[in-house]
Design an enzyme around this catalytic site. Structure first.
Site, PDB file in Angstrom:
ATOM      1  N   LEU A  61      -6.288  -3.139   6.486  1.00  0.00           N
ATOM      2  CA  LEU A  61      -5.518  -2.044   6.268  1.00  0.00           C
ATOM      3  C   LEU A  61      -4.975  -1.986   4.950  1.00  0.00           C
ATOM      4  O   LEU A  61      -4.958  -2.920   3.912  1.00  0.00           O
ATOM      5  CB  LEU A  61      -4.210  -2.111   7.157  1.00  0.00           C
ATOM      6  CG  LEU A  61      -4.387  -1.794   8.597  1.00  0.00           C
ATOM      7  CD1 LEU A  61      -3.352  -2.229   9.370  1.00  0.00           C
ATOM      8  CD2 LEU A  61      -5.080  -0.383   8.930  1.00  0.00           C
ATOM      9  N   SER A  74      -2.565  -4.689   3.017  1.00  0.00           N
ATOM     10  CA  SER A  74      -2.790  -5.991   3.892  1.00  0.00           C
ATOM     11  C   SER A  74      -2.816  -7.093   2.978  1.00  0.00           C
ATOM     12  O   SER A  74      -2.690  -8.316   3.482  1.00  0.00           O
ATOM     13  CB  SER A  74      -4.043  -5.968   4.549  1.00  0.00           C
ATOM     14  OG  SER A  74      -5.171  -5.842   3.842  1.00  0.00           O
ATOM     15  N   GLY A  75      -3.156  -6.837   1.507  1.00  0.00           N
ATOM     16  CA  GLY A  75      -3.341  -7.910   0.669  1.00  0.00           C
ATOM     17  C   GLY A  75      -4.557  -8.285   0.176  1.00  0.00           C
ATOM     18  O   GLY A  75      -4.854  -9.155  -0.684  1.00  0.00           O
ATOM     19  N   LYS A  76      -5.672  -7.446   0.604  1.00  0.00           N
ATOM     20  CA  LYS A  76      -6.862  -7.553   0.228  1.00  0.00           C
ATOM     21  C   LYS A  76      -6.951  -7.750  -1.125  1.00  0.00           C
ATOM     22  O   LYS A  76      -7.794  -8.638  -1.690  1.00  0.00           O
ATOM     23  CB  LYS A  76      -7.650  -6.133   0.677  1.00  0.00           C
ATOM     24  CG  LYS A  76      -7.766  -5.929   1.981  1.00  0.00           C
ATOM     25  CD  LYS A  76      -8.847  -5.000   2.456  1.00  0.00           C
ATOM     26  CE  LYS A  76      -8.493  -3.545   1.409  1.00  0.00           C
ATOM     27  NZ  LYS A  76      -7.096  -3.031   2.073  1.00  0.00           N
ATOM     28  N   SER A  90     -12.666  -0.084   4.187  1.00  0.00           N
ATOM     29  CA  SER A  90     -13.973  -0.067   5.086  1.00  0.00           C
ATOM     30  C   SER A  90     -13.406   0.239   6.497  1.00  0.00           C
ATOM     31  O   SER A  90     -13.927  -0.882   7.309  1.00  0.00           O
ATOM     32  CB  SER A  90     -14.926  -1.167   4.649  1.00  0.00           C
ATOM     33  OG  SER A  90     -14.136  -2.006   4.434  1.00  0.00           O
TER      34      SER A  90
END
Length: 215
Positions: free
Chosen positions: A32, A35-37, A105
């Protein structure tokens, strides 16, 4: 579909890996918004570079300033966004670079297409995926965070705008996020620090020999 084109072969994947002294692969972050990606992906890129490995991060927002600036956020545009970045990531990986992608994604089918693309034979190759052009490793990293935590973080105030109806088709609010069913790595970012996440990912890569040239 383009016509009147011919594939021009170059160095094999094994030759390129040997010359660059590393193996190419794609590390695909999904999760999301907030989220911290991107934070984890950036830290991972820095760590890999410090190890002397060629790595490059492809970020969802950054790519939309150039390559994908003609795409919106409809389901069809999201699918095309992921298709394009999967192709670019494969090119980086084929060049013996570690490609790190950070994209929401949201759809499983699109992530599956990205994975299948990396396993596909080299275009124009008669030897298929064997021999000097083995499949490119694809590592899916799900940065898992409860929706309420992501909304509390909301650094860009996107959830706030989505709840007000100012952003249409926003993942997690007015558009779906289909959770990965079998990711290589799952990081619960509400419970895991950035440093811990990087250690987890690097440990996985090392255990599977993906940071060396040994088969």
């Amino acid at each position: 579909m383009a016509t009147n084109i011919t594939w021009h072969a170059s160095l094999s994947r094994r030759e390129r890996n040997a010359n660059r002294k590393q193996r190419g692969l794609t590390i695909w972050f999904t999760g999301l918004s907030a989220s911290g990606k991107s934070t984890i992906a950036t830290a991972l890129e820095q760590h890999l570079l410090h190890l002397g490995l060629a790595a490059y991060r492809l970020d969802g927002d950054n790519v939309r300033f150039g390559l994908n600036k003609d795409l919106g956020f409809s389901e069809s545009d999201r699918t095309e966004n992921i298709r394009r970045i999967a192709e670019v990531a494969k090119l980086f990986a084929d060049s013996s670079t570690i490609a790190i992608t950070s994209f929401i994604s949201p759809y499983r089918r699109d992530r599956a297409v990205a994975r299948e693309l990396h396993a596909a034979p080299v275009a124009g190759s008669e030897s298929g995926s064997q021999g000097d052009n083995p499949p490119l490793p694809f590592v899916e990293v799900w940065v898992d965070v409860p929706l309420e935590v992501a909304e509390q973080r909301d650094p860009k105030e996107l959830y706030k705008k989505a709840r007000k109806g100012e952003i249409r088709e926003f993942t997690g609010v007015s558009a779906p996020y289909e959770e990965p069913e079998d990711p290589e790595i799952r990081i619960k970012s509400a419970e895991t620090s950035v440093e811990e996440a990087v250690v987890l990912i690097v440990g996985y890569l090392q255990e599977r020999g993906l940071l060396s040239l040994e088969e």
